[in-house]
Motif scaffolding. Structure first.
Motif, PDB file in Angstrom:
ATOM      1  N   LYS A 160      -5.306   0.251   8.016  1.00 53.92           N
ATOM      2  CA  LYS A 160      -4.383  -0.386   7.059  1.00 53.92           C
ATOM      3  C   LYS A 160      -5.144  -1.274   6.071  1.00 53.92           C
ATOM      4  CE  LYS A 160      -0.494  -2.373   8.563  1.00 53.92           C
ATOM      5  NZ  LYS A 160       0.361  -3.028   9.609  1.00 53.92           N
ATOM      6  N   TRP A 161      -6.093  -2.060   6.611  1.00 47.58           N
ATOM      7  CA  TRP A 161      -6.891  -2.974   5.768  1.00 47.58           C
ATOM      8  C   TRP A 161      -7.723  -2.173   4.755  1.00 47.58           C
ATOM      9  CZ3 TRP A 161     -12.134  -3.719   4.892  1.00 47.58           C
ATOM     10  CH2 TRP A 161     -12.496  -4.908   4.240  1.00 47.58           C
ATOM     11  N   ARG A 162      -8.366  -1.117   5.248  1.00 50.82           N
ATOM     12  CA  ARG A 162      -9.223  -0.310   4.366  1.00 50.82           C
ATOM     13  C   ARG A 162      -8.404   0.357   3.251  1.00 50.82           C
ATOM     14  NH1 ARG A 162     -13.413   2.433   8.778  1.00 50.82           N
ATOM     15  NH2 ARG A 162     -14.949   0.757   8.636  1.00 50.82           N
ATOM     16  N   ARG A 163      -7.242   0.884   3.613  1.00 48.71           N
ATOM     17  CA  ARG A 163      -6.385   1.525   2.605  1.00 48.71           C
ATOM     18  C   ARG A 163      -5.949   0.518   1.543  1.00 48.71           C
ATOM     19  NH1 ARG A 163      -5.811   6.787   0.993  1.00 48.71           N
ATOM     20  NH2 ARG A 163      -3.915   6.939  -0.250  1.00 48.71           N
ATOM     21  N   LYS A 164      -5.583  -0.691   2.009  1.00 49.82           N
ATOM     22  CA  LYS A 164      -5.162  -1.745   1.078  1.00 49.82           C
ATOM     23  C   LYS A 164      -6.304  -2.104   0.134  1.00 49.82           C
ATOM     24  CE  LYS A 164      -3.665  -6.512   1.345  1.00 49.82           C
ATOM     25  NZ  LYS A 164      -4.592  -7.303   2.159  1.00 49.82           N
ATOM     26  N   LYS A 165      -7.525  -2.234   0.685  1.00 47.57           N
ATOM     27  CA  LYS A 165      -8.701  -2.568  -0.142  1.00 47.57           C
ATOM     28  C   LYS A 165      -8.976  -1.459  -1.162  1.00 47.57           C
ATOM     29  CE  LYS A 165      -9.923  -6.603   1.114  1.00 47.57           C
ATOM     30  NZ  LYS A 165      -9.893  -7.681   0.106  1.00 47.57           N
TER      31      LYS A 165
END
Ligand code: 4GX
Length: 247
Positions: free
Chosen positions: A209-214
């Motif tokens: 989730k964090w990587r996709r958001k970044k």
């Protein structure tokens, strides 16, 4: 894949391709790159390959005879009839190179590249032999050798076996047309600069989730044009709506 590079300066193209991943790909026989020096095909006494432009103007133009004869020799051993062979010429006038074109070229069994140096090549070469005129970007180089090396690198890494298992899997499943999320490695604390804590949480769902958001944030900030053609989930669209509202 069999690749032939027709050039006056083979060492420029060869240099960056005889290293690391593309070197290994050649040693494994996944790609075969042959460099053919156009000068060797000059009929003239002094191996001349260029001449003044008709109509006047600065600089020299590569003459058609050595290139046509070099091309004839290049297609002889391999390939069926020359209509089937993608023949690529790099110039700022070409279609701008991108990952889609790289994927398309990676499907071919053989490719021929003609490198122009000086002010370019006689237009009759382009009209008669070239199937794909490609630009690697809006700037001017001294020759087509570096663009050809760039294209070969981008195409070769898409050929099965060239990248490792994990990298090829990433290529296929994560190529979404977005810019990449930031990467970190050890140490966790480098001179007071810490790694985002989620990455060492062990919570793979949260990490994804964090990587996709970044990825979405950086693409929105720097290359919003890429969002037009990116494959986006409903969740992604919500994230982007939020970014738009708060920018
Ligand atoms: N993306 N160059 C081609 C020779 C030339 C000059 C004029 C046709 C007309 C380039 C690029 C690039 C420099 C390759 C000039 N050919 N190629 N060369 N940017 O700048 O592909």
């Amino acid at each position: 894949m069999r690749i032939k590079v027709l050039t006056l300066f083979p060492e420029i193209v060869k240099g960056p391709l005889d290293v690391s991943i593309i070197k290994n790909a050649q040693e494994k026989g996944l790609i075969d790159i042959e460099y053919i020096n156009i000068r060797d095909f000059s009929d003239s006494k002094h191996k001349k390959v260029d001449d003044y432009p008709y109509g006047g103007g600065a600089g020299m133009i590569m003459t058609p005879q050595p290139i046509f004869d070099c091309y004839q020799a290049a297609i002889k051993d391999v390939m069926a009839n020359n209509e089937d062979i993608r023949t690529i010429y790099c110039s700022p006038k070409g279609k701008v190179f991108n990952q889609e074109l790289a994927l398309n070229l990676a499907k071919e069994d053989s490719l021929i590249f003609i490198c122009g140096h000086y002010e370019g090549i006689d237009q009759r070469v382009i009209d008669s032999l070239v199937t794909d005129e490609i630009s690697i970007g809006d700037y001017v180089l001294t020759g087509g050798e570096l663009p050809v090396a760039v294209i070969i690198d981008a195409v070769a890494r898409l050929i099965p076996g060239v990248l490792g298992q994990e990298e090829s899997f990433q290529e296929e499943s994560f190529y979404s047309g977005l810019l990449e999320y930031p990467h970190y490695t050890r140490p966790y604390d480098f001179r007071g600069l810490e790694v985002p804590s989620v990455l060492s949480s062990g919570n793979h769902k949260e990490i994804e989730k964090w990587r996709r958001k970044k990825s979405l944030e950086i693409t929105f900030e720097r290359r919003p044009d890429l969002l037009e053609n990116a494959s986006l989930s409903d969740e992604d669209k919500k994230t982007l709506d939020f970014l738009k509202k708060h920018s």
